[in-house]
Every structure is written in C-alpha cells, then in structure tokens.
Design a protein around this motif. Structure first.
Motif, PDB file in Angstrom:
ATOM      1  N   GLY A  17      84.794 -40.153 -10.533  1.00 43.63           N
ATOM      2  CA  GLY A  17      86.011 -40.529 -11.232  1.00 43.63           C
ATOM      3  C   GLY A  17      85.808 -41.593 -12.284  1.00 43.63           C
ATOM      4  O   GLY A  17      86.668 -41.785 -13.152  1.00 43.63           O
ATOM      5  N   PHE A  18      84.687 -42.308 -12.229  1.00 46.28           N
ATOM      6  CA  PHE A  18      84.372 -43.331 -13.230  1.00 46.28           C
ATOM      7  C   PHE A  18      83.516 -42.767 -14.371  1.00 46.28           C
ATOM      8  O   PHE A  18      83.029 -43.543 -15.200  1.00 46.28           O
ATOM      9  N   LYS A  19      83.324 -41.469 -14.396  1.00 46.98           N
ATOM     10  CA  LYS A  19      82.547 -40.846 -15.474  1.00 46.98           C
ATOM     11  C   LYS A  19      83.482 -40.051 -16.380  1.00 46.98           C
ATOM     12  O   LYS A  19      84.678 -39.923 -16.122  1.00 46.98           O
ATOM     13  N   ASP A  20      82.905 -39.493 -17.412  1.00 40.79           N
ATOM     14  CA  ASP A  20      83.610 -38.483 -18.187  1.00 40.79           C
ATOM     15  C   ASP A  20      82.986 -37.123 -17.886  1.00 40.79           C
ATOM     16  O   ASP A  20      81.973 -37.024 -17.189  1.00 40.79           O
ATOM     17  N   THR A  21      83.592 -36.087 -18.398  1.00 41.00           N
ATOM     18  CA  THR A  21      83.130 -34.740 -18.071  1.00 41.00           C
ATOM     19  C   THR A  21      81.705 -34.491 -18.553  1.00 41.00           C
ATOM     20  O   THR A  21      80.924 -33.801 -17.884  1.00 41.00           O
ATOM     21  N   ALA A  22      81.336 -35.078 -19.675  1.00 42.43           N
ATOM     22  CA  ALA A  22      79.972 -34.899 -20.183  1.00 42.43           C
ATOM     23  C   ALA A  22      78.960 -35.517 -19.228  1.00 42.43           C
ATOM     24  O   ALA A  22      77.898 -34.931 -18.960  1.00 42.43           O
ATOM     25  N   GLN A  23      79.267 -36.686 -18.682  1.00 46.55           N
ATOM     26  CA  GLN A  23      78.359 -37.313 -17.722  1.00 46.55           C
ATOM     27  C   GLN A  23      78.257 -36.489 -16.439  1.00 46.55           C
ATOM     28  O   GLN A  23      77.171 -36.367 -15.853  1.00 46.55           O
ATOM     29  N   LEU A  24      79.380 -35.931 -15.983  1.00 46.25           N
ATOM     30  CA  LEU A  24      79.333 -35.098 -14.780  1.00 46.25           C
ATOM     31  C   LEU A  24      78.460 -33.869 -14.980  1.00 46.25           C
ATOM     32  O   LEU A  24      77.779 -33.411 -14.048  1.00 46.25           O
ATOM     33  N   SER A  25      78.458 -33.333 -16.168  1.00 48.00           N
ATOM     34  CA  SER A  25      77.636 -32.149 -16.437  1.00 48.00           C
ATOM     35  C   SER A  25      76.160 -32.497 -16.549  1.00 48.00           C
ATOM     36  O   SER A  25      75.302 -31.777 -16.031  1.00 48.00           O
ATOM     37  N   SER A  26      75.841 -33.617 -17.208  1.00 50.89           N
ATOM     38  CA  SER A  26      74.443 -33.966 -17.437  1.00 50.89           C
ATOM     39  C   SER A  26      73.824 -34.749 -16.281  1.00 50.89           C
ATOM     40  O   SER A  26      72.637 -34.614 -15.997  1.00 50.89           O
ATOM     41  N   ASN A  27      74.635 -35.590 -15.599  1.00 54.75           N
ATOM     42  CA  ASN A  27      74.105 -36.438 -14.530  1.00 54.75           C
ATOM     43  C   ASN A  27      75.145 -36.544 -13.409  1.00 54.75           C
ATOM     44  O   ASN A  27      75.786 -37.591 -13.235  1.00 54.75           O
ATOM     45  N   PRO A  28      75.336 -35.477 -12.633  1.00 48.99           N
ATOM     46  CA  PRO A  28      76.437 -35.467 -11.653  1.00 48.99           C
ATOM     47  C   PRO A  28      76.264 -36.463 -10.515  1.00 48.99           C
ATOM     48  O   PRO A  28      77.254 -36.942  -9.970  1.00 48.99           O
ATOM     49  N   VAL A  57      98.517 -32.982  -6.980  1.00 51.77           N
ATOM     50  CA  VAL A  57      97.110 -32.663  -7.219  1.00 51.77           C
ATOM     51  C   VAL A  57      96.989 -31.302  -7.884  1.00 51.77           C
ATOM     52  O   VAL A  57      96.229 -31.128  -8.846  1.00 51.77           O
ATOM     53  N   GLN A  58      97.743 -30.323  -7.391  1.00 53.96           N
ATOM     54  CA  GLN A  58      97.690 -28.987  -8.000  1.00 53.96           C
ATOM     55  C   GLN A  58      98.188 -29.020  -9.438  1.00 53.96           C
ATOM     56  O   GLN A  58      97.579 -28.428 -10.335  1.00 53.96           O
ATOM     57  N   GLN A  59      99.299 -29.719  -9.660  1.00 51.93           N
ATOM     58  CA  GLN A  59      99.850 -29.797 -11.012  1.00 51.93           C
ATOM     59  C   GLN A  59      98.897 -30.521 -11.949  1.00 51.93           C
ATOM     60  O   GLN A  59      98.697 -30.108 -13.097  1.00 51.93           O
ATOM     61  N   PHE A  60      98.292 -31.599 -11.462  1.00 49.47           N
ATOM     62  CA  PHE A  60      97.367 -32.366 -12.291  1.00 49.47           C
ATOM     63  C   PHE A  60      96.129 -31.550 -12.621  1.00 49.47           C
ATOM     64  O   PHE A  60      95.621 -31.596 -13.745  1.00 49.47           O
ATOM     65  N   TYR A  61      95.646 -30.774 -11.645  1.00 51.98           N
ATOM     66  CA  TYR A  61      94.477 -29.933 -11.901  1.00 51.98           C
ATOM     67  C   TYR A  61      94.802 -28.863 -12.940  1.00 51.98           C
ATOM     68  O   TYR A  61      93.975 -28.546 -13.804  1.00 51.98           O
ATOM     69  N   GLY A  62      96.003 -28.293 -12.840  1.00 52.87           N
ATOM     70  CA  GLY A  62      96.382 -27.291 -13.835  1.00 52.87           C
ATOM     71  C   GLY A  62      96.509 -27.870 -15.228  1.00 52.87           C
ATOM     72  O   GLY A  62      96.223 -27.201 -16.225  1.00 52.87           O
ATOM     73  N   GLN A  63      96.911 -29.138 -15.327  1.00 57.66           N
ATOM     74  CA  GLN A  63      97.090 -29.773 -16.627  1.00 57.66           C
ATOM     75  C   GLN A  63      95.769 -30.255 -17.214  1.00 57.66           C
ATOM     76  O   GLN A  63      95.576 -30.219 -18.437  1.00 57.66           O
ATOM     77  N   TYR A  64      94.848 -30.734 -16.350  1.00 51.72           N
ATOM     78  CA  TYR A  64      93.581 -31.299 -16.824  1.00 51.72           C
ATOM     79  C   TYR A  64      92.391 -30.553 -16.210  1.00 51.72           C
ATOM     80  O   TYR A  64      91.427 -31.180 -15.776  1.00 51.72           O
ATOM     81  N   SER A  65      92.486 -29.248 -16.149  1.00 48.35           N
ATOM     82  CA  SER A  65      91.415 -28.475 -15.510  1.00 48.35           C
ATOM     83  C   SER A  65      90.078 -28.625 -16.227  1.00 48.35           C
ATOM     84  O   SER A  65      89.014 -28.512 -15.599  1.00 48.35           O
ATOM     85  N   SER A  66      90.092 -28.912 -17.516  1.00 47.88           N
ATOM     86  CA  SER A  66      88.840 -29.080 -18.259  1.00 47.88           C
ATOM     87  C   SER A  66      88.267 -30.491 -18.121  1.00 47.88           C
ATOM     88  O   SER A  66      87.102 -30.713 -18.432  1.00 47.88           O
TER      89      SER A  66
END
Length: 291
Positions: free
Chosen positions: A49-60, A244-253
């Motif tokens: 949660g303290f990362k961004d999506t790019a960090q999760l992809s490159s260094n999970p 949680v479901q609504q938030f995931y649908g809004q920010y799924s990316s």
C-alpha cells in the motif's frame, strides 16, 4: 547373541526426552508455517500500500522506494470510508446485541430446565448451522422486500442475528451447564426467581462465554458481504466489504491503492479481535468440559 540383538534394538529406540524434543520441534514448525501463511500476505498488503503500481510490478516484495503514503492518507481523510466503517459498526453491534440477548435466554432454558422435547428443539437449532446465507438468499430477499426492509439496516441485522443464533446457543448452553446446581439452589433458597438467577448470577458468571460469542458475532457481521450486497442499493448504507468491492471497481488499475484500502478495511476487525483474543479463547475452553 539374542541379548546383544535385543540390546541394539533397545538402543535404537528414541528415549522419552528425544521423542518430546521431536514433538516440540514438529509443533513449532507447524506453528511457524501457519503463522507465515497468515502474516506474509498481511505484510505484503501493508507494504504494497506504500508503493505505486509501477513499483508493485517491478519489485513486488521489496521495500518501497519512494514511499507513497498518499494511498493511505487519501482513504483515511475520505468521508465515504468512515461512513462505511460507521455502518459496519452499527450493523455489527446491533446484530451482536440481538444475537447474544436471545441466545442467552434460549441457552439458559436448554441448559437449566428439563422439559419434554428439549433435546429435539435443541437439535432443530443446531440444524441451522447447515444453512448459510447463500442457500436462503432468494426466499430471504422476497420476504424482506415484502416487509419493506430493503435499503434498511434491519434487513441485514435481523437475518444475521437469526443465522448467528445456532452457534451462539451451542456455546452458551455448554457454559451454562458447567455452573453447579448448588449455586442455583442457594439462590432459590434466598428467594431469587429463575429470571433473577439468570440476570443477577448466571450472566455475570458467564462473562467469558458472552465475550466469546460477542466477538464471533461482531467479526462475522463485519466480514459479511453477500447479504449487504443484496439488501443495500443505497450507497449511504454500504458497509466496509461493499466499499472494498466498489473501490476495487473504481481503481482496478491502481493495485497499490486497492491494497491500502483493503488493509485499512481490515484494521478495525483485527484490532478488536486482538483486544478480545484472551476472552475469546477463555470462553471457548470454559464450556468445553460439558456439552
């Protein structure tokens, strides 16, 4: 020769101390593995949660670089999140009050009174353990719509309380049966009625069991997703699992932000469970000696 062979066989058998050591090591290994299964995903979610999506992809599995606390702060300062937390707390506390109150009275009757058909009625309550929400959701939805309880917190509170009665009655009945008859007889001699004994003596003595079933009811209500999904169409009544479901649908990316939301959604239930853990374990073991 035989004595030598028997001696060798006897020497090969592990002694009691060695068996205890092996047993202790095995139990500790199992505990560590189970702990890792629980803790590792939590740590992954918290750190992710303290990362961004790019960090999760490159260094999970690495340390965030840079740290992105905005994923948490934006949710914490969001009014909709706290509204959902309040809705979940209100539904959970109301469900717990109804479940524990009715179950305590029913368990008192099943444990302390002898009447014809008692065990049959108790079995009917225990059969309720075999019917989850998913089985009864269609007739339940039709009934609640007929009663005008859709988009009403009672439409979630009452069914949750009804489905929580069986396990609560089972736990409380086991605890109530451990209270010696001499205590009740002494209270009766002093002029205490059956309800007075239940209210003034039995319930204070049953605090560990009451705490146990209260924790179970609160956590079950907090984690319930299916029933609020069916009953609540108004976003003002959404609970945390629906959020949680609504938030995931809004920010799924944006996976990192979703992880932050999931972690924050778990914090209240985990904190409450951590505080009540001792009462939960003590209450479960207190009524285990009699059924």
């Amino acid at each position: 020769m035989t004595a030598t062979v028997d001696g060798r066989r006897h020497a090969r058998r592990p002694g009691p101390r060695r068996r205890n050591v092996l047993k202790s090591v095995s139990l500790h290994t199992i505990a560590i593995v189970l702990g890792a299964v629980v803790v590792v995903p939590l740590l992954f979610g918290v750190i992710g949660g303290f990362k961004d999506t790019a960090q999760l992809s490159s260094n999970p599995f690495g340390i965030p670089s840079p740290w992105v606390p905005e994923n948490y702060t934006e949710i914490i300062f969001s009014g909709s999140f706290w509204r959902m937390v309040w809705n979940s707390m209100f539904v959970a506390l109301a469900t717990t009050a109804i479940t524990v109150g009715l179950s305590a009275m029913a368990a008192f009757v099943f444990a302390r009174f002898a009447f014809r058909g008692r065990e049959l009625w108790f079995v009917l309550f225990t059969i309720g353990l075999m019917f989850p929400f998913a089985v009864a959701i269609l007739p339940l939805f039709v009934l609640l719509r007929y009663m005008g309880l859709l988009d009403n917190p009672l439409g979630v509170i009452l069914p949750q309380a009804a489905f929580g009665l069986p396990v609560t009655i089972i736990i409380l009945r086991g605890f109530f049966r451990t209270i010696p008859r001499e205590v009740e007889e002494a209270a009766t001699i002093d002029g205490c009625s059956s309800f007075g004994f239940f209210w003034r003596i039995l319930l204070p003595m049953a605090r560990p069991a009451l705490a146990t079933v209260s924790v179970l009811a609160i956590v079950a209500s907090w984690n319930n997703f299916f029933l609020p999904l069916v009953i609540f169409n108004d976003p003002n009544w959404w609970t945390v699992p629906l959020g949680v479901q609504q938030f995931y649908g809004q920010y799924s990316s944006d996976t990192a932000r979703v992880l932050a939301y999931v972690v924050l959604a778990m914090v209240p239930a985990l904190a409450f469970y951590a505080v009540a853990e001792r009462q939960l374990i003590g209450g479960l073991t207190a009524g285990a000696t009699k059924g």
